[in-house]
Structure formats: structure tokens, C-alpha cells
Scaffold this motif. Sequence first.
Motif, short mmCIF file in Angstrom:
data_model
loop_
_atom_site.label_atom_id
_atom_site.label_comp_id
_atom_site.label_asym_id
_atom_site.label_seq_id
_atom_site.Cartn_x
_atom_site.Cartn_y
_atom_site.Cartn_z
N ALA A 44 0.85 -1.18 0.00
CA ALA A 44 0.00 0.00 0.00
C ALA A 44 0.89 1.24 0.00
O ALA A 44 1.90 1.28 0.70
CB ALA A 44 -0.91 0.02 1.22
N THR A 45 0.51 2.21 -0.80
CA THR A 45 1.19 3.50 -0.82
C THR A 45 0.33 4.47 -0.04
O THR A 45 -0.81 4.74 -0.41
CB THR A 45 1.39 3.99 -2.27
N VAL A 46 0.88 4.99 1.06
CA VAL A 46 0.12 5.82 1.99
C VAL A 46 0.55 7.27 1.85
O VAL A 46 1.72 7.60 2.07
CB VAL A 46 0.35 5.34 3.45
N PRO A 47 -0.37 8.16 1.50
CA PRO A 47 -0.02 9.58 1.43
C PRO A 47 0.28 10.13 2.84
O PRO A 47 -0.47 9.87 3.78
CB PRO A 47 -1.28 10.26 0.87
N VAL A 48 1.36 10.87 2.96
CA VAL A 48 1.73 11.47 4.24
C VAL A 48 0.63 12.43 4.68
O VAL A 48 0.37 12.59 5.88
CB VAL A 48 3.10 12.17 4.14
N SER A 49 -0.08 13.02 3.74
CA SER A 49 -1.15 13.97 4.08
C SER A 49 -2.30 13.30 4.82
O SER A 49 -3.12 13.98 5.43
CB SER A 49 -1.67 14.65 2.82
N ASP A 50 -2.38 11.95 4.80
CA ASP A 50 -3.44 11.25 5.54
C ASP A 50 -3.27 11.38 7.05
O ASP A 50 -4.22 11.22 7.79
CB ASP A 50 -3.47 9.76 5.17
N PHE A 51 -2.04 11.64 7.52
CA PHE A 51 -1.82 11.72 8.96
C PHE A 51 -0.97 12.91 9.39
O PHE A 51 -0.85 13.17 10.57
CB PHE A 51 -1.17 10.43 9.49
N ALA A 52 -0.41 13.65 8.48
CA ALA A 52 0.42 14.80 8.84
C ALA A 52 -0.16 16.06 8.22
O ALA A 52 -0.44 16.11 7.02
CB ALA A 52 1.85 14.60 8.35
N GLY A 53 -0.38 17.06 9.03
CA GLY A 53 -0.84 18.33 8.53
C GLY A 53 -2.31 18.35 8.13
O GLY A 53 -2.74 19.23 7.40
N ALA A 54 -3.06 17.38 8.61
CA ALA A 54 -4.49 17.40 8.30
C ALA A 54 -5.15 18.58 8.99
O ALA A 54 -4.87 18.87 10.14
CB ALA A 54 -5.13 16.09 8.75
N LEU A 55 -6.02 19.25 8.26
CA LEU A 55 -6.68 20.43 8.83
C LEU A 55 -7.60 20.03 9.96
O LEU A 55 -8.34 19.06 9.87
CB LEU A 55 -7.47 21.15 7.74
N GLY A 56 -7.54 20.76 11.03
CA GLY A 56 -8.45 20.54 12.14
C GLY A 56 -8.00 19.48 13.14
O GLY A 56 -8.67 19.25 14.12
N THR A 57 -6.89 18.82 12.89
CA THR A 57 -6.42 17.82 13.86
C THR A 57 -5.19 18.36 14.57
O THR A 57 -4.28 18.90 13.95
CB THR A 57 -6.07 16.48 13.18
N PRO A 58 -5.14 18.22 15.87
CA PRO A 58 -3.99 18.74 16.63
C PRO A 58 -2.75 17.87 16.42
O PRO A 58 -2.86 16.71 16.01
CB PRO A 58 -4.47 18.66 18.08
N GLU A 59 -1.59 18.45 16.70
CA GLU A 59 -0.35 17.68 16.62
C GLU A 59 -0.42 16.55 17.64
O GLU A 59 -0.95 16.70 18.73
CB GLU A 59 0.85 18.57 16.93
N GLY A 60 0.11 15.39 17.26
CA GLY A 60 0.11 14.25 18.16
C GLY A 60 -1.17 13.43 18.07
O GLY A 60 -1.32 12.46 18.79
N TYR A 61 -2.10 13.81 17.20
CA TYR A 61 -3.36 13.10 17.04
C TYR A 61 -3.10 11.74 16.40
O TYR A 61 -2.36 11.64 15.43
CB TYR A 61 -4.30 13.93 16.16
N VAL A 62 -3.71 10.68 16.92
CA VAL A 62 -3.54 9.33 16.38
C VAL A 62 -4.60 9.08 15.32
O VAL A 62 -5.79 9.20 15.58
CB VAL A 62 -3.63 8.26 17.50
N HIS A 63 -4.15 8.71 14.13
CA HIS A 63 -5.04 8.39 13.02
C HIS A 63 -5.08 6.88 12.85
O HIS A 63 -4.04 6.24 12.71
CB HIS A 63 -4.53 9.03 11.72
N PHE A 64 -6.27 6.28 12.85
CA PHE A 64 -6.43 4.85 12.58
C PHE A 64 -6.85 4.72 11.13
O PHE A 64 -7.88 5.27 10.71
CB PHE A 64 -7.46 4.23 13.52
N LEU A 65 -6.05 3.99 10.35
CA LEU A 65 -6.24 3.93 8.91
C LEU A 65 -6.21 2.49 8.41
O LEU A 65 -5.50 1.65 8.98
CB LEU A 65 -5.14 4.74 8.21
N SER A 66 -6.93 2.21 7.35
CA SER A 66 -6.92 0.90 6.70
C SER A 66 -6.73 1.11 5.20
O SER A 66 -7.32 2.03 4.62
CB SER A 66 -8.24 0.16 6.94
N TYR A 67 -5.92 0.25 4.59
CA TYR A 67 -5.63 0.37 3.17
C TYR A 67 -5.76 -0.99 2.50
O TYR A 67 -5.35 -2.01 3.05
CB TYR A 67 -4.21 0.92 2.94
#
Length: 169
Positions: free
Chosen positions: A85-108
Motif C-alpha cells: 500500500a502506498t500511503v499519502p503522508v497527508s493522511d496523517f500529517a498536517g491534516a486540517l483541524g487535527t492537533p499535533e500528536g493526534y492518532v489516526h487509525f487507517l486501513s488500506y
Amino acid sequence: MKRALEITLISAESIRLNKKPVKNAFVAVRAEPGHECSTKPALDKGTNPQWNEKLIVDLPLHVAFITLEVKCKSSSGSYKVVGGATVPVSDFAGALGTPEGYVHFLSYRLRDSNGVRTDGIINISAKMPVPAPALACKCDVPRSEVGVPVGHQRKMTAAGGLVVGVPVW
């Protein structure tokens, strides 16, 4: 310049290689060519391996994607790619409205080397840790005062009439 990515490889679902369940599946994470880290092989044999393993990956600022590859060791001793799977860094870094250190749960969905969808899904969590605040210098070397003159200089204060700016992180 690099930043740290904290990624937890949780599990995979319905992975198969040539329509057969895989043994000793592991995940390789690559942010840039030549720099790869991987999990330990999953203990369970079958189509739903679980790792629950956290990896810290150096993520250069210019990188837009990270690559996840589920691999297994074949009977001949070589490693085979089950899917990736190729994961865009934008899926978990620099997302608008999410604070730094926020945990993103993702499935690909996993794909083969030609980009065709294969059986299998990989589940991860990712976060960009909050950078540690800079520590104050604890040395005995005298520092010069930095500031901007404020108002009239009729009253002399301890700072000599200067305002000292301190950044707040």
C-alpha cells in the motif's frame, strides 16, 4: 531536515499469496529508497496476522508517500511480497483541524506490484509526535539582553527599559 513518524502496524485481513494463507507475515515500512524498517513475523499462521508493533520512522520533509509491504518467507528461504500500500503522508500529517500528536487509525487495500487490487487489507495507526520544547541553556556564560526599547525611558526597570520576547510553543 527530518521529522519522526510513529506508526503502529496493527493487523492485516484476508491476506493470501496464490490463494493460500501465508506464514510468518511481516510488514516492511519505507519512507525513502534504501531506508526500510520492518516488524517481527506474526506468530499466527493464516489470513489475519496481527503484529501490534510500533515503529519510529524518519520522515524527510520532501517525502509525500510511505510504502507498506506485507511480505512472507517462502519455503525456499526467499521473501515474497504478498501486497503493498502506498500511503499519502497527508493522511496523517498536517491534516486540517487535527492537533499535533493526534492518532489516526487507517486501513488500506493491498495491491500487487502491478497496482492491481489483491485480497487483503492492512490496518495501521499513525501520528506525528509533538516536538519536544527546546530546553533552556543551563550554562554560566553571560548572555546579552535582546529586546526593543518601549515607551519613554524615564523609569528604568530591571531590564533597562527593554521588552524581551519569549516564543511560546
